[in-house]
Motif scaffolding. Structure first.
Motif, PDB file in Angstrom:
ATOM      1  N   ILE A   1     105.641 -26.248  52.082  1.00  0.00           N
ATOM      2  CA  ILE A   1     106.533 -25.672  51.840  1.00  0.00           C
ATOM      3  C   ILE A   1     107.634 -26.578  52.251  1.00  0.00           C
ATOM      4  O   ILE A   1     108.509 -26.033  52.262  1.00  0.00           O
ATOM      5  N   GLN A   2     107.888 -27.282  52.914  1.00  0.00           N
ATOM      6  CA  GLN A   2     108.604 -28.480  52.701  1.00  0.00           C
ATOM      7  C   GLN A   2     109.644 -28.117  53.141  1.00  0.00           C
ATOM      8  O   GLN A   2     110.739 -27.964  52.035  1.00  0.00           O
ATOM      9  N   TRP A   3     110.453 -27.963  54.637  1.00  0.00           N
ATOM     10  CA  TRP A   3     111.248 -26.964  55.016  1.00  0.00           C
ATOM     11  C   TRP A   3     111.788 -25.650  54.472  1.00  0.00           C
ATOM     12  O   TRP A   3     113.402 -25.800  54.358  1.00  0.00           O
ATOM     13  N   ARG A   4     110.650 -24.925  54.162  1.00  0.00           N
ATOM     14  CA  ARG A   4     111.223 -23.553  53.916  1.00  0.00           C
ATOM     15  C   ARG A   4     111.220 -22.511  55.250  1.00  0.00           C
ATOM     16  O   ARG A   4     109.889 -23.320  55.711  1.00  0.00           O
ATOM     17  N   TYR A   5     110.807 -21.132  54.723  1.00  0.00           N
ATOM     18  CA  TYR A   5     110.015 -20.654  55.236  1.00  0.00           C
ATOM     19  C   TYR A   5     109.128 -19.791  55.071  1.00  0.00           C
ATOM     20  O   TYR A   5     108.261 -20.504  53.770  1.00  0.00           O
ATOM     21  N   VAL A   6     108.279 -19.963  55.964  1.00  0.00           N
ATOM     22  CA  VAL A   6     106.956 -20.044  56.143  1.00  0.00           C
ATOM     23  C   VAL A   6     106.229 -17.912  55.825  1.00  0.00           C
ATOM     24  O   VAL A   6     106.814 -17.248  56.387  1.00  0.00           O
ATOM     25  N   SER A   7     105.543 -17.918  54.848  1.00  0.00           N
ATOM     26  CA  SER A   7     104.708 -15.968  54.860  1.00  0.00           C
ATOM     27  C   SER A   7     103.646 -16.477  54.762  1.00  0.00           C
ATOM     28  O   SER A   7     102.726 -17.268  54.574  1.00  0.00           O
ATOM     29  N   GLU A   8     103.183 -15.314  54.545  1.00  0.00           N
ATOM     30  CA  GLU A   8     101.772 -14.591  55.227  1.00  0.00           C
ATOM     31  C   GLU A   8     100.649 -14.794  54.100  1.00  0.00           C
ATOM     32  O   GLU A   8     100.452 -15.667  53.532  1.00  0.00           O
ATOM     33  N   GLN A   9     101.368 -14.869  52.359  1.00  0.00           N
ATOM     34  CA  GLN A   9     101.106 -15.161  51.463  1.00  0.00           C
ATOM     35  C   GLN A   9     101.228 -15.912  51.056  1.00  0.00           C
ATOM     36  O   GLN A   9     100.258 -16.940  50.219  1.00  0.00           O
ATOM     37  N   ASN A  10     102.531 -17.446  51.258  1.00  0.00           N
ATOM     38  CA  ASN A  10     101.603 -18.601  51.179  1.00  0.00           C
ATOM     39  C   ASN A  10      99.711 -19.453  51.923  1.00  0.00           C
ATOM     40  O   ASN A  10      99.547 -20.160  51.180  1.00  0.00           O
ATOM     41  N   LEU A  11     100.119 -18.782  52.607  1.00  0.00           N
ATOM     42  CA  LEU A  11      99.078 -19.234  54.105  1.00  0.00           C
ATOM     43  C   LEU A  11      97.337 -18.265  52.672  1.00  0.00           C
ATOM     44  O   LEU A  11      96.548 -19.273  53.097  1.00  0.00           O
ATOM     45  N   LEU A  12      97.531 -17.847  52.560  1.00  0.00           N
ATOM     46  CA  LEU A  12      96.575 -17.243  51.418  1.00  0.00           C
ATOM     47  C   LEU A  12      96.369 -17.082  50.440  1.00  0.00           C
ATOM     48  O   LEU A  12      95.274 -17.675  49.826  1.00  0.00           O
ATOM     49  N   ASP A  13      97.716 -17.899  49.958  1.00  0.00           N
ATOM     50  CA  ASP A  13      97.255 -18.541  48.691  1.00  0.00           C
ATOM     51  C   ASP A  13      96.762 -19.807  48.248  1.00  0.00           C
ATOM     52  O   ASP A  13      95.836 -19.700  47.888  1.00  0.00           O
ATOM     53  N   LEU A  14      97.124 -20.536  49.451  1.00  0.00           N
ATOM     54  CA  LEU A  14      96.759 -21.677  49.673  1.00  0.00           C
ATOM     55  C   LEU A  14      95.087 -21.184  50.622  1.00  0.00           C
ATOM     56  O   LEU A  14      94.546 -22.783  49.768  1.00  0.00           O
ATOM     57  N   LEU A  15      94.628 -20.833  51.115  1.00  0.00           N
ATOM     58  CA  LEU A  15      93.169 -20.581  51.191  1.00  0.00           C
ATOM     59  C   LEU A  15      92.638 -20.342  49.942  1.00  0.00           C
ATOM     60  O   LEU A  15      91.329 -21.082  49.955  1.00  0.00           O
ATOM     61  N   LYS A  16      93.016 -19.652  48.908  1.00  0.00           N
ATOM     62  CA  LYS A  16      92.161 -18.824  48.314  1.00  0.00           C
ATOM     63  C   LYS A  16      92.031 -20.245  47.050  1.00  0.00           C
ATOM     64  O   LYS A  16      91.097 -20.796  46.480  1.00  0.00           O
ATOM     65  N   ALA A  17      93.137 -20.894  47.047  1.00  0.00           N
ATOM     66  CA  ALA A  17      92.981 -22.465  46.339  1.00  0.00           C
ATOM     67  C   ALA A  17      92.254 -23.823  46.675  1.00  0.00           C
ATOM     68  O   ALA A  17      91.558 -24.081  45.663  1.00  0.00           O
ATOM     69  N   ILE A  18      92.158 -23.665  48.267  1.00  0.00           N
ATOM     70  CA  ILE A  18      91.047 -24.725  48.753  1.00  0.00           C
ATOM     71  C   ILE A  18      89.494 -24.095  48.740  1.00  0.00           C
ATOM     72  O   ILE A  18      88.465 -25.177  48.549  1.00  0.00           O
ATOM     73  N   THR A  19      89.492 -22.865  49.336  1.00  0.00           N
ATOM     74  CA  THR A  19      88.567 -22.263  49.458  1.00  0.00           C
ATOM     75  C   THR A  19      87.603 -21.355  47.869  1.00  0.00           C
ATOM     76  O   THR A  19      86.545 -21.039  47.903  1.00  0.00           O
ATOM     77  N   GLY A  20      88.345 -20.756  47.078  1.00  0.00           N
ATOM     78  CA  GLY A  20      87.851 -19.668  46.660  1.00  0.00           C
ATOM     79  C   GLY A  20      87.877 -18.451  46.653  1.00  0.00           C
ATOM     80  O   GLY A  20      87.788 -17.411  46.093  1.00  0.00           O
TER      81      GLY A  20
END
Length: 678
Positions: free
Chosen positions: A636-655
């Motif tokens: 994120i680095q000093w930006r606004y978070v969204s649900e999609q940010n979290l879902l994309d990270l989870l998918k990248a980490i867990t598949g």
């Protein structure tokens, strides 16, 4: 706690921005005369008889069986229509986010009934005998020829119901945001639709609003003896799961403050406004008019970057500024504001004062604040100024204590404090923790500074570098809470002297955990920002979970303490029940029991939110969950978070895709089970 209670309540003063579709114009080519729109008493004009006249806008329908619509104007400026006759109003709440809270709000705040509709959603209906229809944007459907005259007595009665008269002005300044909203739409979005429909004559006095200008919103409120209660708040043209697009961003703030006393100040502000679109001719900002009825704040002037004076209107906590030329997208401009008055909130004993989490300088909505800061504060001794950021200069100037600071990362929630403080600082590498305490209560400062460094050390191992060069820990003469503006932590007196009195002893349990929660906000709230109230669960739930991890990894705590926290989250979450969802926690209303309303909000944001994260940790395992935590601020680095940010990270980490998991437990009101996957 990232927000003060005052900030939480003030958010809802902006609710009158959401309404019907297809309505009369405040013609953008006409001059926008703010003084007439706000100060001249509205008068009735042409009267139009109507029959079988349904007005359907967004999710609201005003179905007029018979009656009359009479124009009302301020000077020659059309503001809207006064309706008298027989009509019904129907409103549909169809956003899944608010399904639980809307049903709860209707049931607990009104005599109305919410009925389910095929395909999902809830609908409420009430009769209407009178209405004020404030309009801007496209014209109404064709009206018949004018015939007769309006009911002046009924109009004044209804106007006084929704906008009571004041002894000091023609109309109460609190309603100024209504014509200001119309002026903004007319100037910047003449093809959009804005309406505020204030309706009476049924079981409840209702206010329906619809604003299609970006970011569009729509909502339903009821008027009660204690004020407005917002039942519903829905998006128009975007999704609550997205980061909304605002017409401009506040990108830099330059503050020059001279505090004349513990109450009054002179404030010069230079703001860099970065438009995100072409063609804006008006800028709308929040700026306090007074902290109470006897403490006015005066905006003396607004000037463009070249020194040109700009026309403005300041009223009802809102400020409109007319620009000298239409904006060009992403071409920044500078506006200079000269403000004076009783801006300052002081503690009861006058040992500390604050410019805090309210609009003491002109500021846009939360999601349009992403600014760097240069600030200078001068205060009368024995007070000492405190501000977040890197110290540029500190000393004395003209008999006043002076502090100059800079923040080179974009933030929200800039604050200024001053007090009769002693300060102890401990530096560890490039990082400094400063503990500010009252002269009479200086115990425990060394321990608090070292504890804070220890907590930050742990967070840096998980979340990345501490976001600021220094942390100011400031004593508050109260009990049982903390707050976390950038580079700052307000913490109450029991943290400094547990044995000071019986109340301090009672609320001191878990104080280290509370300190860890507030420190965590420097990542969850500042590096990772929220643009809307629906994102507040990220700042609070992640801070709560991070503090539990910090305690888990601290000496003398461990797994037993962590699991006690988990059980507490689960119990509190279950107590909130079906009142709302985690993401919709700020939508729950209980006008007759506001302490309980606030309690439910906290149970959803902090407790159910943290339990949702624990459940997620159980589903993916502790190692992957820590990797997920670390990657959020890094990405994120000093930006606004969204649900999609979290879902994309989870998918990248867990598949795995966790969309349905978020749908059920974050946006819906179901309770996660907290069990690991077999």
């Amino acid at each position: 706690m990232l927000f003060a209670e005052v900030s939480y309540l003030m958010r809802f003063f902006t609710l009158l921005l959401t309404l019907l579709t297809g309505w009369l114009s405040l013609h953008a080519e006409q001059p926008l005369v703010f003084s007439r729109m706000v100060s001249l008493p509205p008068k009735l004009a042409k009267c139009f008889p109507v029959q079988g006249f349904p007005i359907a806008v967004g999710r609201g329908i005003l179905d007029i069986s018979s009656g009359q619509l009479t124009e009302f104007k301020s000077g020659d400026q059309l503001l809207g229509y006064h309706f008298t006759g027989r009509a019904s109003f129907t409103y549909l709440s169809e956003e899944p986010l608010e399904a639980a809270s809307f049903a709860f709000n209707i049931r607990n705040n009104t005599p109305l009934h919410a009925e389910p509709v095929p395909g999902g959603g809830l609908v409420v209906k009430d009769s209407v005998k009178e209405a004020l229809l404030w309009v801007a944007g496209r014209p109404l459907p064709a009206l018949p020829e004018a015939n007769g005259s309006g009911d002046e007595e009924a109009f004044q009665r209804l106007l006084n119901l929704f906008h009571p008269t004041s002894k000091t002005s023609t109309l109460n300044p609190a309603w100024a945001s209504v014509p200001q909203t119309m002026a903004l739409v007319a100037a910047n979005d003449p093809e959009a639709v804005s309406l505020i429909a204030e309706m009476s004559g049924g079981k409840q006095d209702l206010i329906f609003s619809h604003l299609a200008a970006s970011p569009g919103q729509e909502g339903l409120s009821v008027k009660t003896v204690s004020g407005l209660v917002q039942l519903s708040e829905q998006t128009v043209g975007w999704s609550a799961r997205q980061v909304p697009t605002y017409p401009f961003i506040l990108s830099h703030l330059d503050i020059d403050l001279t505090a004349l006393s513990e109450r009054s100040a002179k404030l010069k502000v230079m703001e860099t406004i970065t438009p995100t679109r072409d063609g804006l001719t008006l800028i709308g900002l929040d700026l306090v008019n007074a902290l109470d009825l006897e403490r006015p704040v005066r905006l003396k002037s607004v000037r463009f970057e070249d020194g040109t004076p700009l026309r403005f209107h300041h009223g009802g906590g809102r400020l409109l500024v007319e620009l000298p030329k239409p904006t060009q997208a992403f071409h920044p401009m500078n506006l200079a504001f000269d403000i004076e008055g009783d801006l300052i909130w002081e503690e009861r004993n006058a040992s500390r004062w604050q410019l805090g989490l309210w609009p003491w300088f002109p500021q846009p909505e939360m999601g349009a604040q992403c600014y760097t800061v240069h600030a200078i504060a001068r205060v009368r001794r024995p007070h000492i100024p405190i501000m977040p950021g890197t110290w540029v200069k500190r000393g004395e100037e003209g008999g006043l204590a002076i502090l100059e600071t800079r923040i080179d990362r974009p933030i929200q929630f800039f604050v200024v404090d001053a007090g009769r403080f002693d300060m102890q600082e401990i530096q560890q590498g490039p990082r400094t923790v400063r503990v500010w305490t009252y002269h009479t209560e200086t115990r425990n400062t060394d321990r608090l500074a070292r504890l804070s460094h220890k907590i930050i050390d742990y967070y840096e191992s998980v979340l990345g570098p501490f976001p600021f060069q220094a942390l100011n820990m400031i004593q508050v003469q109260d009990y049982g809470f903390g707050q976390a503006p950038p580079g700052t932590m307000y913490i109450t007196r029991e943290a400094f002297n547990v044995l000071s009195d019986d109340i301090a002893r009672m609320v001191a349990r878990g104080i280290n955990d509370r300190i860890a929660h507030e420190i965590a906000h420097q990542w969850w709230g500042h590096v990772v920002k929220m643009a809307t109230p629906e994102d507040q669960w990220v700042t609070e739930a992640f801070a709560e979970f991070s503090s539990a991890l910090a305690m888990l990894n601290s000496k003398g705590k461990g797994r037993t303490y962590f699991m006690e926290k988990v059980k507490g989250w689960e119990q509190e979450a279950k107590e909130a029940g079906q009142a709302g969802s985690i993401a919709g926690a700020n939508r729950v209303r209980l006008a007759s029991a506001q302490n309980r309303e606030y309690g439910i909000r906290n149970q959803l944001l902090y407790d159910k939110g943290a339990y949702f994260l624990y459940d997620l940790q159980q589903k993916i395992g502790e190692e992957l969950f820590l990797k997920f935590l670390a990657n959020i601020p890094a990405n994120i680095q000093w930006r606004y978070v969204s649900e999609q940010n979290l879902l994309d990270l989870l998918k990248a980490i867990t598949g795995k895709d966790f969309t349905s998991h978020f749908d059920r437990y974050l946006w819906g009101s179901e309770m996660p089970d907290g069990r690991a996957v077999p």
